[in-house]
Design a protein around this motif. Sequence first.
Motif, PDB file in Angstrom:
ATOM      1  N   ASP A  10       0.853  -1.178   0.000  1.00 44.49           N
ATOM      2  CA  ASP A  10       0.000   0.000   0.000  1.00 44.49           C
ATOM      3  C   ASP A  10       0.900   1.242   0.000  1.00 44.49           C
ATOM      4  O   ASP A  10       2.067   1.177   0.400  1.00 44.49           O
ATOM      5  N   ASP A  11       0.340   2.382  -0.434  1.00 45.72           N
ATOM      6  CA  ASP A  11       1.108   3.632  -0.440  1.00 45.72           C
ATOM      7  C   ASP A  11       1.666   3.956   0.944  1.00 45.72           C
ATOM      8  O   ASP A  11       2.817   4.376   1.089  1.00 45.72           O
ATOM      9  N   LYS A  12       0.835   3.763   1.988  1.00 55.63           N
ATOM     10  CA  LYS A  12       1.260   4.095   3.350  1.00 55.63           C
ATOM     11  C   LYS A  12       2.414   3.201   3.794  1.00 55.63           C
ATOM     12  O   LYS A  12       3.343   3.648   4.477  1.00 55.63           O
ATOM     13  N   LEU A  13       2.348   1.923   3.428  1.00 56.76           N
ATOM     14  CA  LEU A  13       3.426   0.999   3.769  1.00 56.76           C
ATOM     15  C   LEU A  13       4.727   1.392   3.081  1.00 56.76           C
ATOM     16  O   LEU A  13       5.808   1.344   3.693  1.00 56.76           O
ATOM     17  N   ILE A  14       4.625   1.772   1.832  1.00 59.18           N
ATOM     18  CA  ILE A  14       5.823   2.148   1.075  1.00 59.18           C
ATOM     19  C   ILE A  14       6.476   3.377   1.698  1.00 59.18           C
ATOM     20  O   ILE A  14       7.700   3.432   1.899  1.00 59.18           O
ATOM     21  N   ARG A  15       5.652   4.382   2.040  1.00 57.03           N
ATOM     22  CA  ARG A  15       6.189   5.599   2.664  1.00 57.03           C
ATOM     23  C   ARG A  15       6.816   5.283   4.024  1.00 57.03           C
ATOM     24  O   ARG A  15       7.911   5.748   4.344  1.00 57.03           O
ATOM     25  N   ALA A  16       6.108   4.486   4.835  1.00 54.79           N
ATOM     26  CA  ALA A  16       6.606   4.173   6.174  1.00 54.79           C
ATOM     27  C   ALA A  16       7.893   3.357   6.103  1.00 54.79           C
ATOM     28  O   ALA A  16       8.808   3.556   6.916  1.00 54.79           O
ATOM     29  N   ALA A  17       7.978   2.438   5.152  1.00 54.74           N
ATOM     30  CA  ALA A  17       9.199   1.623   5.014  1.00 54.74           C
ATOM     31  C   ALA A  17      10.382   2.513   4.646  1.00 54.74           C
ATOM     32  O   ALA A  17      11.498   2.319   5.161  1.00 54.74           O
ATOM     33  N   THR A  43      12.457  -2.638   4.469  1.00 56.88           N
ATOM     34  CA  THR A  43      11.672  -3.078   3.318  1.00 56.88           C
ATOM     35  C   THR A  43      10.188  -3.096   3.681  1.00 56.88           C
ATOM     36  O   THR A  43       9.828  -3.144   4.865  1.00 56.88           O
ATOM     37  N   VAL A  44       9.354  -3.085   2.654  1.00 57.77           N
ATOM     38  CA  VAL A  44       7.910  -3.142   2.885  1.00 57.77           C
ATOM     39  C   VAL A  44       7.540  -4.435   3.609  1.00 57.77           C
ATOM     40  O   VAL A  44       6.725  -4.430   4.543  1.00 57.77           O
ATOM     41  N   LYS A  45       8.157  -5.543   3.204  1.00 58.51           N
ATOM     42  CA  LYS A  45       7.825  -6.827   3.843  1.00 58.51           C
ATOM     43  C   LYS A  45       8.245  -6.846   5.309  1.00 58.51           C
ATOM     44  O   LYS A  45       7.489  -7.313   6.173  1.00 58.51           O
ATOM     45  N   GLU A  46       9.447  -6.366   5.605  1.00 53.13           N
ATOM     46  CA  GLU A  46       9.894  -6.345   7.002  1.00 53.13           C
ATOM     47  C   GLU A  46       8.991  -5.475   7.857  1.00 53.13           C
ATOM     48  O   GLU A  46       8.658  -5.820   8.994  1.00 53.13           O
ATOM     49  N   LEU A  47       8.603  -4.321   7.320  1.00 47.10           N
ATOM     50  CA  LEU A  47       7.693  -3.439   8.048  1.00 47.10           C
ATOM     51  C   LEU A  47       6.349  -4.113   8.264  1.00 47.10           C
ATOM     52  O   LEU A  47       5.788  -4.082   9.369  1.00 47.10           O
ATOM     53  N   ALA A  48       5.818  -4.744   7.216  1.00 47.54           N
ATOM     54  CA  ALA A  48       4.521  -5.416   7.316  1.00 47.54           C
ATOM     55  C   ALA A  48       4.575  -6.573   8.308  1.00 47.54           C
ATOM     56  O   ALA A  48       3.646  -6.768   9.099  1.00 47.54           O
ATOM     57  N   ASP A  49       5.666  -7.337   8.271  1.00 45.75           N
ATOM     58  CA  ASP A  49       5.815  -8.441   9.223  1.00 45.75           C
ATOM     59  C   ASP A  49       5.782  -7.924  10.660  1.00 45.75           C
ATOM     60  O   ASP A  49       5.128  -8.513  11.537  1.00 45.75           O
ATOM     61  N   LYS A  50       6.474  -6.846  10.911  1.00 52.20           N
ATOM     62  CA  LYS A  50       6.548  -6.259  12.258  1.00 52.20           C
ATOM     63  C   LYS A  50       5.169  -5.849  12.761  1.00 52.20           C
ATOM     64  O   LYS A  50       4.761  -6.209  13.883  1.00 52.20           O
ATOM     65  N   ALA A 102       4.659   0.505 -12.046  1.00 52.86           N
ATOM     66  CA  ALA A 102       5.779   0.694 -11.114  1.00 52.86           C
ATOM     67  C   ALA A 102       6.255   2.134 -11.105  1.00 52.86           C
ATOM     68  O   ALA A 102       6.288   2.815 -12.136  1.00 52.86           O
ATOM     69  N   LYS A 103       6.616   2.588  -9.921  1.00 57.49           N
ATOM     70  CA  LYS A 103       7.263   3.884  -9.726  1.00 57.49           C
ATOM     71  C   LYS A 103       8.634   3.640  -9.101  1.00 57.49           C
ATOM     72  O   LYS A 103       8.830   2.638  -8.414  1.00 57.49           O
ATOM     73  N   PRO A 104       9.579   4.551  -9.308  1.00 54.62           N
ATOM     74  CA  PRO A 104      10.924   4.341  -8.759  1.00 54.62           C
ATOM     75  C   PRO A 104      10.899   4.105  -7.247  1.00 54.62           C
ATOM     76  O   PRO A 104      10.215   4.822  -6.512  1.00 54.62           O
ATOM     77  N   GLY A 105      11.601   3.066  -6.811  1.00 51.92           N
ATOM     78  CA  GLY A 105      11.736   2.795  -5.382  1.00 51.92           C
ATOM     79  C   GLY A 105      10.592   2.027  -4.763  1.00 51.92           C
ATOM     80  O   GLY A 105      10.603   1.762  -3.555  1.00 51.92           O
ATOM     81  N   GLU A 106       9.572   1.643  -5.557  1.00 47.64           N
ATOM     82  CA  GLU A 106       8.432   0.911  -5.004  1.00 47.64           C
ATOM     83  C   GLU A 106       8.604  -0.593  -5.183  1.00 47.64           C
ATOM     84  O   GLU A 106       9.287  -1.055  -6.095  1.00 47.64           O
ATOM     85  N   ILE A 107       7.944  -1.351  -4.307  1.00 51.42           N
ATOM     86  CA  ILE A 107       7.903  -2.800  -4.439  1.00 51.42           C
ATOM     87  C   ILE A 107       7.029  -3.145  -5.646  1.00 51.42           C
ATOM     88  O   ILE A 107       5.966  -2.550  -5.855  1.00 51.42           O
ATOM     89  N   THR A 108       7.466  -4.079  -6.481  1.00 48.60           N
ATOM     90  CA  THR A 108       6.742  -4.387  -7.718  1.00 48.60           C
ATOM     91  C   THR A 108       6.771  -5.875  -8.029  1.00 48.60           C
ATOM     92  O   THR A 108       7.586  -6.628  -7.486  1.00 48.60           O
ATOM     93  N   TRP A 109       5.868  -6.270  -8.946  1.00 45.94           N
ATOM     94  CA  TRP A 109       5.811  -7.638  -9.459  1.00 45.94           C
ATOM     95  C   TRP A 109       5.616  -7.586 -10.974  1.00 45.94           C
ATOM     96  O   TRP A 109       5.070  -6.602 -11.518  1.00 45.94           O
TER      97      TRP A 109
END
Length: 468
Positions: free
Chosen positions: A72-79, A85-92, A187-194
């Motif tokens: 999510d946008d908020k997760l990306i900003r907070a990470a 990383t977004v995943k590490e933040l989300a896991d926490k 995708a935007k620069p610096g964002e998590i993507t697939w």
Amino acid sequence: MSIHLYNTMSRKNEEFKPLEPGKVKIYVCGPTVYNYIHIGNSRPAIVFDTLRRYLSYRGYQVTFVQNITDVDDKLIRAANEENTTVKELADKYMKAYNEDLASLNVLPPDIQPRVMETIPEIISFVEALVEKGFAYESEGDVYFRTGRFKEYGKLSHQPIDDLQAGARIEVNEKKESPLDFALWKAAKPGEITWESPWGLGRPGWHIECSAMVLKFLGESIDIHAGGSDLTFPHHENEIAQSECMTGQVFARYWLHNAMLNIDNEKMSKSLGNFKLARDLINEYGGQLIRFFMLSGHYRSPINFSKEMLEQASNGLERIRIAYANAKHRLATARPEEPNGAAEEQAAIIDQLRQKFIREMDDDLNTANAITVLFDLTKEVNLYLRHENVGKAQLEAYRDLFLELAAVLGLELEEDSALLDEEIEALIVERTESRKARNFARADEIRDLLTEKGILLEDTPQGVRWRRK
């Protein structure tokens, strides 16, 4: 008796009839795990946990799914801010969320899907919508054509022509219509993507729930629930994309809880009244927070204040003391009911149980269900006034306390401090029992107070007490 629930879709109390007899499929929108949850987030968790418990109590086999938004946008900003990383933040914060809910005695969901683990299903869902003409690609983004879904707005009861672009919907020149919403974001620069058929990117917000429901529960479910702030656009968009995808009714019943205010004001960081759930749990205890949340009807706004919490604390303690008294008195209870009141007590217990069910059947009216617990408290206290009581009767009262409390997720065995006025009241009862030569009851009260850490001292001037 049958359960009736207020359906946001019809704006009516409707008799609950599941798709499959005896089984219920529930999906509840979970949190975006970019930080610790605030106290308002705990209300839907508690409310719909209670719904789940009650449906199970009434004999249904419930499958309960609650998602975790971990992209999510908020997760990306907070990470980025926390240099992780977004995943590490989300896991926490997912771990913290589950810890907070455990403290509130919220049962873990049967399934707790995450966006990161559902990417293939999300991409397949979006592909199908594009193939059917309900979605279109634009410069790497994929948007849903709201104009193609003629019933758009049916949940929020707004004609499509009157709808304004709401939360997370922005007017964008890449869209065919301002109300079209993103299913996939380039995708935007610096964002998590697939990787996807439209290039590198990530899911939009709304698509995750539709994909998860389809994956874990099927094309149609019985109950979809969440906070009232999700009605539009989130749930409206879920309906549109899911029903266009499957051609089936997405959910039969839509339940939404009202919001929580702090000291009669909307909670916000700008007002300085933003309160984290875990801070309040640490200060007041998860059981008191839960009891307070259930003391109002879930569709009514609730005001969170120190004074209201104190009232809730007094009420919860009254119930616990009556339960503890009944449990303690079992040690000296007679094998047979000594007052000729066995049938009368059995009738009272049955009436209280049936009243509790009637209240909960009426759109999960936990406020009135708690009133039944107070009625039970009153009846137990009246019965305990007898010099001798029956073991079977006390066991039935004890078991009813536990039965009803379990439906509400309340734990009566939890140790808690007595209030000063409650101690004084028990001391007065003990004194009166001694005057009436009911020494057994007087000793029971002393033992109960001792268990609660209250020491008594009989003096010529009266009884003095102190805490250990």
